[in-house]
Design an enzyme around this catalytic site. Structure first.
Site, mmCIF file in Angstrom:
data_model
loop_
_atom_site.group_PDB
_atom_site.id
_atom_site.type_symbol
_atom_site.label_atom_id
_atom_site.label_comp_id
_atom_site.label_asym_id
_atom_site.label_seq_id
_atom_site.Cartn_x
_atom_site.Cartn_y
_atom_site.Cartn_z
ATOM 1 N N ARG A 443 12.133 54.291 4.037
ATOM 2 C CA ARG A 443 11.067 55.042 3.369
ATOM 3 C C ARG A 443 11.316 55.322 1.902
ATOM 4 N NH1 ARG A 443 11.636 57.936 8.084
ATOM 5 N NH2 ARG A 443 10.272 57.103 9.704
ATOM 6 N N VAL A 444 12.557 55.236 1.450
ATOM 7 C CA VAL A 444 12.751 55.548 0.032
ATOM 8 C C VAL A 444 13.400 54.421 -0.763
ATOM 9 C CG1 VAL A 444 12.893 58.034 0.384
ATOM 10 C CG2 VAL A 444 14.959 56.676 0.449
#
Ligand code: ATP
Ligand code: MG
Length: 584
Positions: A443-444
């Site tokens: 997600r990052v």
């Protein structure tokens, strides 16, 4: 001692009755120390061969021979001698040393039950404090009740008897840390278990430490390259990220972590590998592997094997985290692997049941979620004001029959920044690393991916998703049109490209070359069985033709359009050469 009305009294114990002069001296000492008259009475105790033990309230002054020897040894330990200057130091220490008049708090063991001991008399002991038993075994306070406490034991409970003495240390559980830990294998208390002698730590850090706050952090913006094409292209991990590796047993979870450590060689990243509840032989093998590939120079392995106490398995990841923090707060980049947190949760559950905490879902205690969140929250990319260091965490979780909805997996999925999901079926079909592209996510890390990788990896995820869908649809139909056939063979080629053997991490420029060629369909007609040979050949061909371009990609992370064109042309040239050689 406090009598019924709460008045302070003192009790003196010894084998021989004290003389009047001695009693007078004790009386003076009490008045001086406690600023009032404290009634003193003597009791005969044949277990104390020489000297006295004075107890005032919960303060104990141990002036017996044993007590003096212990205090002197403690004093010597604090001096931290280097090997050569030991003798003069001891001589000097012996002449300077004075008997402590600082009270010790001493309690008494009530019961011992395997890995748990209950203790009375330590009124001021705190949660998480380390206690030392007469046998030398250490324990950590876990439950505080009125008049007694429970403590988990790090060593053998068999050497501890009811009625024996316990001492407070006024220290919460901690881990000695320092550069000297790199290259070493230690247990969860930081004691070396590799037979390479003593470690001289720089300092001592508590194993529980608050995670950095929002203002002390900055966004994840630098890649933590795994060297695995599947992961770096589709699920890029950034420095400071927490990425879960999850899958059934024997699906290559440890292999991914190990390859990531190997890939940090020469990248100035310190690595900490925490083995929890594993077989000692597996850990030895892993260390051997790291050693052989020159990765121990920047790695510390912390091992709490299945044979060690549940308490040691419980604190092992926190101890590893403390060491990682030591490096991070010095501005270093650190990678930490927790292998694995399922076994950690099981050790914690065992302890909690022994401590008679009430069991919740799947018999885990209610705070098992907090157990892991307070650990993983400590991974961070620190702001520049705080030194700019980072801690990237790769927790590993083992699932049963691919069930990610069990208690521990769902908990940990919810407190990480994504997961690499490994599948037995893929693993056994030879697709290794067995990453399930549909269920994995990062997600990052996308922000941390270099421009070169991002543009080269382009639509690989989408292409693979389309391929998988088409594969399902066309499974049972026999006559396919040419366009569909081409799509299928393209997808199969991609899947084959993503296979990667262990211990062979790819550098950034190599990944860029492979992705550029594959996504422009250069490999479309290469037979699957020739793919490995094609891939190796292509890499050495391009590296030989344009070494500067390759170096530039690794250094800058940029791939200007004309360079991409160049790579494409070279790939097509190589395809011709390859076809000529292998017919096709
Ligand atoms: P466990 O559940 O026992 O901890 P695991 O999921 O950690 O297992 P590994 O020990 O990493 O799995 O790998 C299992 C076996 O598969 C090992 O023998 C390893 O060498 C092999 N293996 C892992 N990855 C690959 C790969 N990419 N190519 C070939 N073999 C691999
Ligand atoms: Mg493993």
């Amino acid at each position: 001692m406090r009598n019924a009305r709460g008045r302070l009294t003192a009790e003196l114990r010894s084998a021989r009755e004290p003389s009047q002069v001695q009693l007078q001296r004790f009386g003076d000492f009490l008045t001086r120390t406690y600023q009032r008259k404290v009634p003193l009475h003597w009791e005969k105790d044949d277990t104390l061969h020489t000297g006295f033990r004075l107890q005032v309230g919960s303060d104990v002054y141990d002036w017996t021979l044993d007590g003096r020897v212990r205090q002197f040894t403690d004093y010597l330990r604090q001096l931290e001698p280097g090997e050569e200057e030991l003798l003069p130091l001891m001589r000097q220490a012996a002449s300077n040393w004075e008997l402590s008049i600082i009270p010790e708090e001493i309690g008494e063991v009530l019961t011992v039950d395997g890995e748990i001991a209950t203790v009375s008399g330590l009124e001021h002991a705190q949660y998480g404090e380390i206690l030392v038993f007469a046998s030398g075994v250490k324990g950590m306070v876990q439950e505080l009740r009125r008049g007694e406490l429970s403590c988990v034991l790090f060593g053998d409970g068999e050497d501890i008897t009811a009625g024996s003495m316990v001492r407070r240390t006024h220290k919460t559980a901690g881990m000695p840390v320092g550069d000297a830990y790199l290259g070493r294998v230690v247990d969860a208390l930081g004691v070396p278990i590799d037979g390479k002698g003593r470690i001289h730590p720089d300092t001592y850090r508590p194993i529980e430490f608050p995670a950095p706050g929002i203002l002390d952090r900055q966004p994840v913006n630098t890649p933590m390259e795994t060297g695995l094409l599947t992961i770096d292209s589709m699920f890029p991990i950034g420095r400071g990220q927490r990425e879960l590796i999850i899958g059934d047993r024997q699906t290559g979870k440890t292999a991914i972590a190990l390859d990531t450590i190997l890939n940090q060689k020469g990248k100035d990243v310190m690595c900490v590998y925490v083995a929890i509840g594993q077989k000692t032989s597996s850990v030895a093998q892993l260390v051997e592997n790291l050693n052989r590939r020159g990765a121990m120079d920047y790695t510390c392995v912390i091992s709490a094997p299945a044979s060690s106490s549940a308490a040691l398995q419980y604190i092992a990841p926190y101890a590893g985290c403390a060491l990682a923090e030591f490096f991070m707060y010095q501005g270093q980049d650190v990678l930490i692997v927790y292998d694995d947190l399922s076994k950690h949760a099981i050790a914690y559950r065992a302890l909690s049941l022994l401590l008679e905490r009430s069991p919740g879902r799947e018999a885990y205690p209610g705070d098992v979620f907090y157990l892991h969140s307070r650990l993983l929250e400590r991974a961070a990319h620190l702001s520049d004001e705080r030194g700019g260091g980072s801690m990237t965490a790769l927790p590993i979780v083992e699932t049963q029959a691919g069930d990610v909805s069990a208690y521990i997996p769902t908990n940990i999925i919810s407190i990480t920044d994504g997961q690499i999901f490994l599948e037995s079926e893929l693993f056994f079909s030879g697709q290794r690393p067995a990453v399930n592209v549909g269920l994995s996510v990062s997600r990052v890390g996308g922000d941390a991916q270099t421009k070169a990788m991002k543009s080269s990896a382009g639509a690989i995820r989408l292409d693979l998703a389309q391929y998988r869908e088409m594969e399902v649809f066309t499974q049972f139909s026999s006559d396919l049109d040419d366009a569909t056939k081409r799509q299928l063979s393209y997808g199969q080629g991609l899947m084959r490209l993503l296979r990667q053997s262990q211990y062979a991490p790819l550098s950034q420029h190599q990944q860029v070359i492979l992705l550029t060629a594959a996504l422009h369909h250069v490999m479309q007609d290469v037979p699957l069985d020739d793919m490995d040979r094609f891939r190796a050949g292509l890499l050495s061909f391009v590296e030989e033709q344009v070494p500067d371009l390759c170096r530039r990609v690794d250094l800058t992370g940029f791939l200007p359009e004309e360079d991409r064109e160049e790579l494409l042309n070279l790939s097509r040239q190589f395809l011709e050469v390859f076809r000529g050689k292998h017919g096709g």
